[in-house]
Design an enzyme around this catalytic site. Structure first.
Site, PDB file in Angstrom:
ATOM      1  N   GLY A 212       0.840  -1.189   0.000  1.00  0.00           N
ATOM      2  CA  GLY A 212       0.000   0.000   0.000  1.00  0.00           C
ATOM      3  C   GLY A 212       0.874   1.237   0.000  1.00  0.00           C
ATOM      4  N   THR A 213       0.315   2.327  -0.472  1.00  0.00           N
ATOM      5  CA  THR A 213       1.155   3.517  -0.614  1.00  0.00           C
ATOM      6  C   THR A 213       0.667   4.688   0.228  1.00  0.00           C
ATOM      7  OG1 THR A 213       0.010   3.889  -2.718  1.00  0.00           O
ATOM      8  CG2 THR A 213       2.158   2.888  -2.813  1.00  0.00           C
TER       9      THR A 213
END
Length: 289
Positions: free
Chosen positions: A58-59
Protein backbone atom coordinates in the site's frame (compact mmCIF):
# COMPACT_ATOMS: atom_id res chain seq x y z
CA UNK A 1 -18.84 -25.65 38.72
CA UNK A 2 -18.54 -27.05 35.22
CA UNK A 3 -20.79 -25.71 32.49
CA UNK A 4 -23.09 -28.45 31.09
CA UNK A 5 -21.24 -30.13 28.26
CA UNK A 6 -18.18 -27.92 28.77
CA UNK A 7 -16.12 -28.81 31.87
CA UNK A 8 -13.88 -26.04 33.18
CA UNK A 9 -11.03 -28.53 33.22
CA UNK A 10 -11.18 -28.58 29.41
CA UNK A 11 -10.69 -24.83 29.12
CA UNK A 12 -7.04 -23.84 28.50
CA UNK A 13 -5.46 -22.27 31.56
CA UNK A 14 -4.62 -19.09 29.69
CA UNK A 15 -8.35 -18.37 29.30
CA UNK A 16 -8.90 -18.49 33.06
CA UNK A 17 -5.75 -16.74 34.28
CA UNK A 18 -6.10 -13.08 35.33
CA UNK A 19 -3.96 -10.79 33.23
CA UNK A 20 -3.73 -7.37 31.66
CA UNK A 21 -6.41 -5.69 29.58
CA UNK A 22 -4.30 -6.15 26.44
CA UNK A 23 -5.79 -8.52 23.90
CA UNK A 24 -2.36 -8.87 22.27
CA UNK A 25 -0.84 -10.06 25.57
CA UNK A 26 -3.71 -12.50 26.03
CA UNK A 27 -3.29 -13.84 22.50
CA UNK A 28 0.46 -14.25 23.03
CA UNK A 29 -0.28 -16.49 26.04
CA UNK A 30 -3.36 -18.34 24.78
CA UNK A 31 -3.00 -18.63 21.00
CA UNK A 32 0.40 -17.19 19.98
CA UNK A 33 0.20 -18.75 16.53
CA UNK A 34 -2.56 -16.27 15.65
CA UNK A 35 -0.30 -13.25 16.01
CA UNK A 36 0.81 -11.84 12.64
CA UNK A 37 4.49 -11.89 13.65
CA UNK A 38 4.53 -15.31 15.36
CA UNK A 39 6.44 -18.39 14.29
CA UNK A 40 8.96 -17.03 11.81
CA UNK A 41 12.13 -19.09 11.93
CA UNK A 42 15.50 -17.71 10.93
CA UNK A 43 15.21 -19.45 7.56
CA UNK A 44 11.77 -17.91 7.07
CA UNK A 45 13.14 -14.48 7.84
CA UNK A 46 16.08 -15.00 5.51
CA UNK A 47 13.65 -15.61 2.67
CA UNK A 48 11.44 -12.61 3.40
CA UNK A 49 13.68 -10.16 1.56
CA UNK A 50 13.15 -12.09 -1.68
CA UNK A 51 9.39 -11.58 -1.27
CA UNK A 52 9.61 -7.81 -1.00
CA UNK A 53 8.68 -7.17 -4.63
CA UNK A 54 6.30 -10.13 -4.85
CA UNK A 55 3.65 -9.06 -2.35
CA UNK A 56 1.23 -6.12 -2.60
CA UNK A 57 2.28 -2.86 -0.98
CA UNK A 58 0.00 0.00 0.00
CA UNK A 59 1.16 3.52 -0.61
CA UNK A 60 0.01 7.01 0.31
CA UNK A 61 -2.00 8.03 3.39
CA UNK A 62 -2.62 11.61 4.52
CA UNK A 63 -4.08 13.06 7.72
CA UNK A 64 -4.82 16.66 8.62
CA UNK A 65 -6.57 18.40 11.46
CA UNK A 66 -9.30 21.00 11.05
CA UNK A 67 -11.37 23.19 13.34
CA UNK A 68 -13.58 20.34 14.56
CA UNK A 69 -11.42 17.22 14.32
CA UNK A 70 -9.23 15.38 11.84
CA UNK A 71 -9.46 13.87 8.34
CA UNK A 72 -7.66 10.68 7.25
CA UNK A 73 -7.56 9.71 3.57
CA UNK A 74 -5.77 7.19 1.41
CA UNK A 75 -5.49 6.31 -2.25
CA UNK A 76 -6.71 2.92 -3.51
CA UNK A 77 -3.70 1.48 -5.34
CA UNK A 78 -1.58 -1.47 -4.24
CA UNK A 79 1.60 -2.24 -6.17
CA UNK A 80 3.74 -5.33 -6.59
CA UNK A 81 7.06 -4.20 -7.98
CA UNK A 82 6.30 -2.35 -11.21
CA UNK A 83 2.80 -3.85 -11.43
CA UNK A 84 -0.53 -2.62 -10.11
CA UNK A 85 -1.61 -5.44 -7.81
CA UNK A 86 -5.01 -3.97 -6.95
CA UNK A 87 -6.79 -0.80 -7.98
CA UNK A 88 -9.38 -0.58 -5.21
CA UNK A 89 -7.65 -1.73 -2.02
CA UNK A 90 -8.83 -0.05 1.17
CA UNK A 91 -6.06 1.36 3.35
CA UNK A 92 -7.97 3.55 5.82
CA UNK A 93 -9.98 1.86 8.58
CA UNK A 94 -12.02 2.91 11.60
CA UNK A 95 -10.07 1.84 14.70
CA UNK A 96 -12.96 2.63 17.03
CA UNK A 97 -15.73 5.20 17.29
CA UNK A 98 -13.33 8.19 17.50
CA UNK A 99 -10.14 7.15 15.71
CA UNK A 100 -8.88 5.77 12.42
CA UNK A 101 -5.72 4.20 11.07
CA UNK A 102 -4.28 4.28 7.57
CA UNK A 103 -1.72 1.74 6.39
CA UNK A 104 1.32 1.95 4.14
CA UNK A 105 3.78 -0.86 3.52
CA UNK A 106 3.20 -4.60 3.14
CA UNK A 107 -0.56 -4.82 2.65
CA UNK A 108 -1.24 -8.31 4.03
CA UNK A 109 0.66 -7.76 7.28
CA UNK A 110 -0.78 -4.26 7.65
CA UNK A 111 -4.40 -5.40 7.34
CA UNK A 112 -3.84 -8.16 9.92
CA UNK A 113 -2.26 -5.63 12.27
CA UNK A 114 -5.24 -3.29 11.91
CA UNK A 115 -7.69 -6.10 12.69
CA UNK A 116 -5.71 -6.99 15.79
CA UNK A 117 -5.57 -3.32 16.80
CA UNK A 118 -9.36 -3.01 16.49
CA UNK A 119 -9.79 -6.06 18.73
CA UNK A 120 -7.23 -4.66 21.16
CA UNK A 121 -9.26 -1.48 21.69
CA UNK A 122 -12.56 -3.36 21.99
CA UNK A 123 -11.06 -5.89 24.43
CA UNK A 124 -9.63 -3.16 26.66
CA UNK A 125 -13.01 -1.44 26.91
CA UNK A 126 -14.78 -4.70 27.80
CA UNK A 127 -12.23 -5.63 30.48
CA UNK A 128 -11.71 -2.19 32.04
CA UNK A 129 -15.15 -0.68 31.47
CA UNK A 130 -13.63 2.51 30.03
CA UNK A 131 -11.98 3.42 26.76
CA UNK A 132 -8.31 4.05 26.26
CA UNK A 133 -7.23 7.66 25.87
CA UNK A 134 -5.98 8.66 22.44
CA UNK A 135 -2.39 8.47 23.71
CA UNK A 136 -3.10 5.00 25.06
CA UNK A 137 -4.41 3.85 21.69
CA UNK A 138 -1.36 5.28 19.93
CA UNK A 139 0.93 3.47 22.39
CA UNK A 140 -0.82 0.13 21.81
CA UNK A 141 -0.34 0.48 18.06
CA UNK A 142 3.32 1.31 18.66
CA UNK A 143 3.82 -1.98 20.52
CA UNK A 144 2.27 -3.94 17.64
CA UNK A 145 4.56 -2.32 15.09
CA UNK A 146 7.54 -3.21 17.28
CA UNK A 147 6.40 -6.84 17.21
CA UNK A 148 6.78 -6.83 13.41
CA UNK A 149 10.36 -5.54 13.52
CA UNK A 150 11.89 -8.82 12.33
CA UNK A 151 9.87 -8.77 9.11
CA UNK A 152 10.39 -5.02 8.70
CA UNK A 153 14.17 -5.46 8.73
CA UNK A 154 13.75 -7.90 5.84
CA UNK A 155 11.79 -5.39 3.79
CA UNK A 156 8.21 -6.25 4.84
CA UNK A 157 7.50 -3.12 6.85
CA UNK A 158 4.17 -1.81 8.12
CA UNK A 159 4.04 1.96 8.63
CA UNK A 160 0.61 3.19 9.78
CA UNK A 161 -0.71 6.69 10.32
CA UNK A 162 -3.05 6.98 13.32
CA UNK A 163 -5.42 9.87 14.03
CA UNK A 164 -8.39 10.65 16.20
CA UNK A 165 -9.95 12.85 18.84
CA UNK A 166 -10.38 12.42 22.56
CA UNK A 167 -13.91 11.30 23.37
CA UNK A 168 -15.95 14.06 25.06
CA UNK A 169 -16.76 13.17 28.65
CA UNK A 170 -13.92 10.64 29.03
CA UNK A 171 -12.12 12.73 31.64
CA UNK A 172 -9.55 14.00 29.16
CA UNK A 173 -11.69 16.67 27.52
CA UNK A 174 -14.63 18.56 28.98
CA UNK A 175 -18.00 16.87 28.39
CA UNK A 176 -19.45 18.09 25.12
CA UNK A 177 -16.32 19.98 24.09
CA UNK A 178 -15.41 19.85 20.40
CA UNK A 179 -12.94 17.11 19.56
CA UNK A 180 -9.37 18.21 19.04
CA UNK A 181 -7.79 16.29 16.17
CA UNK A 182 -4.40 14.66 16.72
CA UNK A 183 -2.14 12.74 14.32
CA UNK A 184 0.54 10.14 15.14
CA UNK A 185 3.18 8.70 12.83
CA UNK A 186 5.51 5.74 13.45
CA UNK A 187 8.77 4.23 12.30
CA UNK A 188 9.42 0.52 11.76
CA UNK A 189 10.78 0.07 15.31
CA UNK A 190 7.49 1.25 16.80
CA UNK A 191 8.71 4.76 17.53
CA UNK A 192 5.70 7.06 17.95
CA UNK A 193 5.70 10.72 16.95
CA UNK A 194 2.87 13.20 17.30
CA UNK A 195 2.61 15.35 14.20
CA UNK A 196 1.20 18.85 14.21
CA UNK A 197 -1.46 19.96 11.74
CA UNK A 198 -0.87 17.38 8.96
CA UNK A 199 1.27 14.45 7.86
CA UNK A 200 1.55 11.77 5.18
CA UNK A 201 3.17 8.35 4.88
CA UNK A 202 3.93 6.06 1.96
CA UNK A 203 5.77 6.37 -1.32
CA UNK A 204 3.90 9.52 -2.35
CA UNK A 205 4.14 11.17 1.07
CA UNK A 206 6.78 13.72 0.04
CA UNK A 207 4.51 15.13 -2.67
CA UNK A 208 1.38 14.93 -0.49
CA UNK A 209 3.04 16.83 2.36
CA UNK A 210 4.32 19.45 -0.05
CA UNK A 211 0.77 19.95 -1.34
CA UNK A 212 -0.64 20.21 2.17
CA UNK A 213 1.89 22.91 3.05
CA UNK A 214 0.14 25.14 0.54
CA UNK A 215 -3.44 24.07 1.19
CA UNK A 216 -3.62 23.44 4.94
CA UNK A 217 -5.85 25.73 7.00
CA UNK A 218 -6.01 25.04 10.73
CA UNK A 219 -9.40 26.76 11.04
CA UNK A 220 -10.98 25.06 8.02
CA UNK A 221 -14.25 23.19 8.22
CA UNK A 222 -14.57 19.48 7.45
CA UNK A 223 -15.49 19.96 3.78
CA UNK A 224 -12.47 22.17 3.14
CA UNK A 225 -10.19 19.68 4.90
CA UNK A 226 -11.56 16.80 2.81
CA UNK A 227 -10.92 18.80 -0.37
CA UNK A 228 -7.34 19.49 0.77
CA UNK A 229 -6.78 15.78 1.47
CA UNK A 230 -8.04 14.73 -1.97
CA UNK A 231 -5.95 17.46 -3.63
CA UNK A 232 -2.86 16.19 -1.77
CA UNK A 233 -3.49 12.60 -2.92
CA UNK A 234 -3.96 13.84 -6.49
CA UNK A 235 -0.58 15.62 -6.32
CA UNK A 236 1.04 12.48 -4.90
CA UNK A 237 -0.38 10.39 -7.77
CA UNK A 238 0.85 12.99 -10.26
CA UNK A 239 4.48 12.37 -9.27
CA UNK A 240 4.51 8.88 -7.72
CA UNK A 241 3.63 5.87 -9.87
CA UNK A 242 2.71 3.76 -6.82
CA UNK A 243 -0.04 6.18 -5.77
CA UNK A 244 -3.35 5.90 -7.58
CA UNK A 245 -5.28 9.01 -8.56
CA UNK A 246 -9.07 9.22 -8.80
CA UNK A 247 -10.24 6.65 -11.37
CA UNK A 248 -13.26 8.32 -12.92
CA UNK A 249 -13.94 5.57 -15.46
CA UNK A 250 -14.10 2.85 -12.80
CA UNK A 251 -15.51 5.18 -10.14
CA UNK A 252 -12.70 4.34 -7.72
CA UNK A 253 -12.05 7.21 -5.33
CA UNK A 254 -9.94 7.70 -2.19
CA UNK A 255 -11.16 6.38 1.15
CA UNK A 256 -11.84 9.36 3.42
CA UNK A 257 -12.69 9.26 7.14
CA UNK A 258 -13.77 12.37 9.04
CA UNK A 259 -13.41 12.26 12.83
CA UNK A 260 -15.04 14.81 15.13
CA UNK A 261 -16.49 15.04 18.62
CA UNK A 262 -19.54 13.05 17.45
CA UNK A 263 -17.42 10.18 16.15
CA UNK A 264 -15.63 8.85 13.10
CA UNK A 265 -17.47 8.51 9.79
CA UNK A 266 -16.26 7.05 6.53
CA UNK A 267 -17.59 9.22 3.72
CA UNK A 268 -19.70 7.51 1.08
CA UNK A 269 -17.99 6.85 -2.24
CA UNK A 270 -20.48 9.11 -4.02
CA UNK A 271 -19.61 12.02 -1.73
CA UNK A 272 -15.87 11.51 -2.20
CA UNK A 273 -16.47 11.09 -5.92
CA UNK A 274 -18.01 14.55 -6.14
CA UNK A 275 -14.93 16.05 -4.47
CA UNK A 276 -12.58 14.03 -6.70
CA UNK A 277 -14.42 15.08 -9.86
CA UNK A 278 -14.23 18.73 -8.77
CA UNK A 279 -10.47 18.35 -8.23
CA UNK A 280 -10.00 16.76 -11.66
CA UNK A 281 -12.12 19.49 -13.28
CA UNK A 282 -9.96 22.12 -11.65
CA UNK A 283 -6.79 20.44 -12.91
CA UNK A 284 -8.19 20.46 -16.44
CA UNK A 285 -8.03 24.25 -16.21
CA UNK A 286 -4.81 24.43 -14.18
CA UNK A 287 -2.86 21.15 -14.41
CA UNK A 288 -0.29 22.30 -11.86
CA UNK A 289 -2.94 22.92 -9.22
Amino acid sequence: MDHPGWPVSAVPAAYLRPGSASFTDFLAAAEPQLLPWHGRSESDRAGLSSLHGAVPHGTTIVALTFGGGVVVAGDRRATMGNLIAQRDIEKVFLADSHSAVGIAGTAGLAVEMVRLFQLELEHYEKIEGVRLSLDGKANRLSAMIRGNLGAALQGLAVVPLFAGVEIPGDGVTAPGAPGVGRVFSYDITGGKYEEHDFYAVGSGSLFARSALKKRYDRAADADTAVRAAVEALYDAADDDTATGGPDLTRRIYPVVVVIGADGAVRLADDAVGEVAQAVVAGRMVNPGG
